[in-house]
Design an enzyme around this catalytic site. Structure first.
Site, PDB file in Angstrom:
ATOM      1  N   ASP A 117       1.234   3.234  13.282  1.00 18.98           N
ATOM      2  CA  ASP A 117       2.480   2.514  13.473  1.00 18.98           C
ATOM      3  C   ASP A 117       3.602   3.453  13.030  1.00 18.98           C
ATOM      4  O   ASP A 117       3.348   4.473  12.379  1.00 18.98           O
ATOM      5  CB  ASP A 117       2.460   1.235  12.637  1.00 18.98           C
ATOM      6  CG  ASP A 117       3.771   0.498  12.658  1.00 18.98           C
ATOM      7  OD1 ASP A 117       4.312   0.275  13.753  1.00 18.98           O
ATOM      8  OD2 ASP A 117       4.273   0.160  11.566  1.00 18.98           O
ATOM      9  N   ASP A 140       7.539   2.296  12.227  1.00 19.26           N
ATOM     10  CA  ASP A 140       8.411   1.626  11.254  1.00 19.26           C
ATOM     11  C   ASP A 140       7.627   1.192  10.023  1.00 19.26           C
ATOM     12  O   ASP A 140       6.670   0.421  10.123  1.00 19.26           O
ATOM     13  CB  ASP A 140       9.032   0.376  11.888  1.00 19.26           C
ATOM     14  CG  ASP A 140      10.455   0.610  12.364  1.00 19.26           C
ATOM     15  OD1 ASP A 140      11.202   1.301  11.655  1.00 19.26           O
ATOM     16  OD2 ASP A 140      10.813   0.087  13.423  1.00 19.26           O
ATOM     17  N   ASP A 157       1.626  -1.244   8.404  1.00 21.12           N
ATOM     18  CA  ASP A 157       2.248  -1.789   7.197  1.00 21.12           C
ATOM     19  C   ASP A 157       2.572  -3.270   7.297  1.00 21.12           C
ATOM     20  O   ASP A 157       3.065  -3.855   6.326  1.00 21.12           O
ATOM     21  CB  ASP A 157       3.538  -1.030   6.881  1.00 21.12           C
ATOM     22  CG  ASP A 157       4.680  -1.415   7.817  1.00 21.12           C
ATOM     23  OD1 ASP A 157       5.733  -1.845   7.320  1.00 21.12           O
ATOM     24  OD2 ASP A 157       4.508  -1.294   9.044  1.00 21.12           O
TER      25      ASP A 157
END
Length: 339
Positions: free
Chosen positions: A119, A121, A281
């Site tokens: 990922d 961001d 996250d």
């Protein structure tokens, strides 16, 4: 831009197995928070204690879950929707369903590992504080929640890791789609201005990336961020030539939390899920990877550790220097070794 001077929409909760037909067409495209409760494992001889888990779904997906799930845990689903889209005629019925237990996959052993998908961001860099600041400032400017700034808790629960069209529908369910889109696009432009000089890679990331290159392990980035954001963030932390592929959620049939972006990444790499794993996250991103049958390593960047584990992360790390990561890769001394 439409007026948002009214109070912040308070989620309306209902225990439901089948959402009333009067509200179903609206909910079909509205992001919902779906909760379930089920007994936690307890020591022998002790009573199981109920615990909860939460996920973001469209109503139609919650109904698919209701119809198709089976497993040893009995979980009761509870659906939250903003009061502003609930009509007085909306009806709800009780939902009880057998929900499958999420059993996290272990990351592949080093000899079988062919690729890692990241990922962007919050995973490559701690961008969530800037996203929070952008949403907080812009929502306050238009009088959202009576002009009272949204809290970090609200941001984490309802916004972080979500797909922009879903965020727009959640925040402004009475707005036209064009107005929702304009708001989120303006917010992303504001974020990019702030991020230009404020982003730093997570601790240990560059060393881990060098290790991947040394081991000839392939790499892809998979994100719900707009392409302009993703490209700026990746270049800004010095990884502009690191990834073979960049997959954007809005360019897939469905964005995270659906598996499509990760399935697209695997297809681009030409690899099966059991030869790769993911860094994420957010619970929404972890759910997407788990649904694509990928193992996931959660990284702490704002979301609680428990929420990452409940979403299906194999384990959670605090940084790319974390000994738990290197131990799982069979390289226990690499966290202390210069590459």
């Amino acid at each position: 831009m439409p007026n948002s001077s009214g109070p912040l929409a308070t989620p309306r909760t209902a225990s439901a197995s089948l959402l009333g037909a009067s509200i179903w067409p609206i909910l079909n495209t509205t992001p919902l928070l779906v909760h379930w409760r089920f007994p936690s494992p307890a020591p022998e001889g002790a009573a199981a204690q109920p615990r909860s888990s939460t996920g973001l779904y469209a109503a139609r997906e919650a109904e698919i879950l209701r119809r198709s799930c089976s497993g040893k845990f009995s979980k009761t689903l509870r659906v939250e929707v903003p009061t502003s889209i609930c009509s007085a005629s909306a009806s709800f019925q009780t939902l009880s369903a057998k929900m499958p237990e999420i059993i996290p996959r272990s990351i592949p052993p080093l000899g079988s590992l062919k690729a890692v998908l990241f990922d962007v961001d919050g995973t490559l860099c701690d961008s969530d504080p800037l996203h929070y600041a952008a949403f907080r400032d812009m929502l306050q400017e238009i009088g959202y929640n009576g002009g009272v700034p949204i809290t970090e808790e609200f941001f984490v629960k309802y916004i972080s890791g979500r797909f922009n069209p879903d965020i727009g529908r959640f925040l402004f369910p009475e707005w036209e789609v064009a107005a929702q889109t304009k708001f989120t696009e303006d917010k992303e432009a504001y974020f990019r201005r702030m991020a230009a000089n404020q982003l730093e890679a997570h601790k240990g990331l560059h060393k881990f990336c060098e290790w991947l290159k040394k081991k000839n392990i392939r790499r892809a980035a998979v994100t719900n961020a707009p392409r302009l954001n993703a490209e700026q963030m990746i270049a800004g932390i010095g990884l502009g030539d690191f990834f073979e592929h960049l997959v954007i959620g809005s360019e897939c049939t469905r964005a995270k939390p659906f598996p499509d972006p990760y399935l697209t990444g695997l297809t681009a790499l030409g690899l099966p899920a059991d030869q790769a794993f993911v860094f994420e996250d957010s619970p929404a991103g972890i759910k997407a990877a788990v649904a694509a049958e990928l193992a996931v390593v959660g990284i702490l960047a704002g979301n609680p550790r428990a929420s990452l584990l409940e979403a299906g992360a194999s384990f959670v790390i605090e940084s790319f220097d974390d000994p738990a990561l290197w131990k799982a890769l069979g390289e226990e001394d690499s966290s202390q070794r210069e590459l």
